[in-house]
Design a protein around this motif. Structure first.
Motif, PDB file in Angstrom:
ATOM      1  N   UNK A   1       0.832  -1.205   0.000  1.00  0.00           N
ATOM      2  CA  UNK A   1       0.000   0.000   0.000  1.00  0.00           C
ATOM      3  C   UNK A   1       0.867   1.256   0.000  1.00  0.00           C
ATOM      4  N   UNK A   2       1.942   1.247   0.764  1.00  0.00           N
ATOM      5  CA  UNK A   2       2.850   2.401   0.812  1.00  0.00           C
ATOM      6  C   UNK A   2       3.468   2.642  -0.560  1.00  0.00           C
ATOM      7  N   UNK A   3       3.910   1.583  -1.190  1.00  0.00           N
ATOM      8  CA  UNK A   3       4.533   1.705  -2.512  1.00  0.00           C
ATOM      9  C   UNK A   3       3.526   2.199  -3.541  1.00  0.00           C
ATOM     10  N   UNK A   4       2.303   1.696  -3.493  1.00  0.00           N
ATOM     11  CA  UNK A   4       1.274   2.126  -4.443  1.00  0.00           C
ATOM     12  C   UNK A   4       0.927   3.598  -4.238  1.00  0.00           C
ATOM     13  N   UNK A   5       0.801   4.019  -3.008  1.00  0.00           N
ATOM     14  CA  UNK A   5       0.496   5.417  -2.721  1.00  0.00           C
ATOM     15  C   UNK A   5       1.612   6.337  -3.157  1.00  0.00           C
ATOM     16  N   UNK A   6       2.829   5.911  -2.954  1.00  0.00           N
ATOM     17  CA  UNK A   6       3.976   6.722  -3.360  1.00  0.00           C
ATOM     18  C   UNK A   6       4.012   6.870  -4.879  1.00  0.00           C
ATOM     19  N   UNK A   7       3.741   5.776  -5.583  1.00  0.00           N
ATOM     20  CA  UNK A   7       3.721   5.815  -7.046  1.00  0.00           C
ATOM     21  C   UNK A   7       2.603   6.715  -7.541  1.00  0.00           C
ATOM     22  N   UNK A   8       1.432   6.612  -6.917  1.00  0.00           N
ATOM     23  CA  UNK A   8       0.304   7.451  -7.327  1.00  0.00           C
ATOM     24  C   UNK A   8       0.630   8.934  -7.101  1.00  0.00           C
ATOM     25  N   UNK A   9       1.317   9.240  -6.015  1.00  0.00           N
ATOM     26  CA  UNK A   9       1.716  10.619  -5.747  1.00  0.00           C
ATOM     27  C   UNK A   9       2.676  11.143  -6.792  1.00  0.00           C
TER      28      UNK A   9
END
Length: 96
Positions: free
Chosen positions: A34-42
């Motif tokens: 989830x952290x990696x996905x959120x960072x990528x989306x940002x």
């Protein structure tokens, strides 16, 4: 020694400890995903904003480049009398 470890692992306390370790591992993996996905989306959102700002700036550049000195002066809020003085600068600069 191995028999003692096997006995502990198969006991109710060992099974509970194993279940806790498995749940912790799954939650840790889910958090990392989830952290990696959120960072990528940002990052994607930031890049989209950057591209939009660049496109807007390019449009503004095209508009201002198409304006003459007098029109640009008026567009920036200059007074007509002051801006009209710029009209003669183009021909004066060419003569030098």
């Amino acid at each position: 020694m191995i028999a003692a470890l096997l006995k502990v692992a198969l006991s109710p306390a060992g099974k509970a400890l194993g279940a806790l370790l498995l749940a912790g591992s799954l939650l840790g993996g889910l958090y990392a995903f989830a952290y990696s996905s959120g960072r990528t989306a940002g990052r994607v959102e930031q890049l989209q904003d950057t591209v939009a700002a660049y496109e807007k700036r390019t449009g503004i550049d095209n508009e201002t480049n198409s304006l003459g000195r007098v029109a640009l002066c008026l567009e920036l809020g200059g007074l007509r009398d002051e801006c009209e003085q710029l009209r003669g600068l183009d021909t004066a600069a060419k003569g030098q």
